[in-house]
Design an enzyme around this catalytic site. Structure first.
Site, PDB file in Angstrom:
ATOM      1  N   SER A 153       3.427   1.880  -0.738  1.00 30.44           N
ATOM      2  CA  SER A 153       3.866   0.933   0.217  1.00 30.44           C
ATOM      3  C   SER A 153       2.646   0.342   0.947  1.00 30.44           C
ATOM      4  O   SER A 153       1.611   1.102   1.270  1.00 30.44           O
ATOM      5  CB  SER A 153       4.982   1.719   1.191  1.00 30.44           C
ATOM      6  OG  SER A 153       6.022   2.179   0.610  1.00 30.44           O
TER       7      SER A 153
ATOM      8  N   LEU B 144       3.413   6.396   5.899  1.00 32.97           N
ATOM      9  CA  LEU B 144       3.792   5.429   4.991  1.00 32.97           C
ATOM     10  C   LEU B 144       3.326   5.636   3.544  1.00 32.97           C
ATOM     11  O   LEU B 144       2.260   5.569   3.267  1.00 32.97           O
ATOM     12  CB  LEU B 144       3.211   3.794   5.687  1.00 32.97           C
ATOM     13  CG  LEU B 144       3.707   2.614   4.915  1.00 32.97           C
ATOM     14  CD1 LEU B 144       5.179   2.384   5.264  1.00 32.97           C
ATOM     15  CD2 LEU B 144       2.773   1.334   5.433  1.00 32.97           C
ATOM     16  N   ASP B 145       4.507   5.673   2.593  1.00 34.62           N
ATOM     17  CA  ASP B 145       3.952   6.230   1.353  1.00 34.62           C
ATOM     18  C   ASP B 145       2.734   5.515   0.554  1.00 34.62           C
ATOM     19  O   ASP B 145       2.619   4.265   0.967  1.00 34.62           O
ATOM     20  CB  ASP B 145       5.191   6.490   0.319  1.00 34.62           C
ATOM     21  CG  ASP B 145       5.945   5.083   0.068  1.00 34.62           C
ATOM     22  OD1 ASP B 145       5.261   4.457  -0.727  1.00 34.62           O
ATOM     23  OD2 ASP B 145       7.002   5.004   0.402  1.00 34.62           O
ATOM     24  N   LYS B 146       2.290   6.030  -0.187  1.00 35.25           N
ATOM     25  CA  LYS B 146       0.978   5.573  -1.170  1.00 35.25           C
ATOM     26  C   LYS B 146       1.181   4.065  -1.556  1.00 35.25           C
ATOM     27  O   LYS B 146       0.504   3.265  -1.573  1.00 35.25           O
ATOM     28  CB  LYS B 146       0.554   6.636  -1.996  1.00 35.25           C
ATOM     29  CG  LYS B 146      -0.690   5.938  -2.639  1.00 35.25           C
ATOM     30  CD  LYS B 146      -1.384   7.322  -3.733  1.00 35.25           C
ATOM     31  CE  LYS B 146      -2.495   6.596  -4.441  1.00 35.25           C
ATOM     32  NZ  LYS B 146      -2.996   7.907  -5.182  1.00 35.25           N
TER      33      LYS B 146
END
Length: 226
Positions: A101, A97-99
């Site tokens: 988000s 889960l990208d930084k």
């Protein structure tokens, strides 16, 4: 199987860390120093730092990841998810889960369980709430639902519903890198907030930002059978 896969399956360390331990001459198999890529059997006598190796209890966690935390087990990365959680045993994130988000991410030490969840062919659902930088019309919803060409591929059709003038929910069955952000950008929108609220049947409800809980035995079994 190879020694690094066995240690990963046992929930002892990652395959990368296993390779490092081998290079440091800290693993002994049947009385001899282990070599890189060595094949082993479960019945073999395996020692790490002169302690017998055995399968660890499997760990399954649902974490509500805050913005700014990177989903990697690499300790060299600043603000990595392992340092953030400070969990006393070896675990790793299931997917990413990208930084920028926030929201639900599963953590485990069970490699096979993780691979089953991440297998794209299983088409497991992941649900998100997304806010973009300006209001959108119904054509945006329709276009996102039908699929978008990003990273040289067409995304699978997905379920998209309006929440407000600038916010929508979206359910994906694949996990391309920064998929929602790139899909939105195709239509001229920039994502300003992205929260994952569900992975298959696991919901984020009741888990505060930065907090986590262990999955129940029932939840683990149900996810294993999906």
């Amino acid at each position: 199987m190879r020694i690094n896969k066995l240690l990963s399956n046992y929930g002892i360390c990652s395959r990368t860390d296993a390779n490092r331990l081998i290079v440091e001459n800290r693993i002994i198999v049947n009385g001899k120093l282990c070599i890189p890529g060595q094949w082993v059997e479960i019945e073999d006598d395996i020692l790490i730092d002169n302690e017998n190796v055995s399968a660890r209890k499997k760990i399954y966690i649902a974490l509500n990841k805050p913005v700014g935390i990177t989903c990697t087990a690499a300790k060299t990365v600043e603000n990595n998810i392992i340092d953030f959680m400070e969990y006393p045993q070896y675990i790793f994130p299931v997917g990413r889960l990208d930084k920028a988000s926030e929201g639900l991410i599963l953590m485990t030490n069970d490699g096979d369980w993780s691979n089953n969840i991440l297998n794209s062919d299983n088409e497991h659902e992941k649900e998100y709430i997304v806010t973009v930088n300006k209001p959108f019309d119904d054509l945006f919803i329709e276009g996102m639902s039908k699929g978008v060409q990003i990273c040289g591929v067409n995304t699978r059709p997905c379920k998209v519903n309006r929440v407000s003038s600038d916010t929508f929910s979206i359910i994906l069955t694949q996990g391309l890198n920064k998929q929602i952000r790139r899909m939105s950008k195709t239509f001229g929108f920039t994502v300003v907030r992205l929260e994952r609220i569900r992975i298959i049947d696991i919901k984020i409800d009741g888990i505060e930002i930065g907090a986590w809980r262990h999955l129940t035995d029932k939840e683990v079994v149900e996810l294993s059978n999906r």
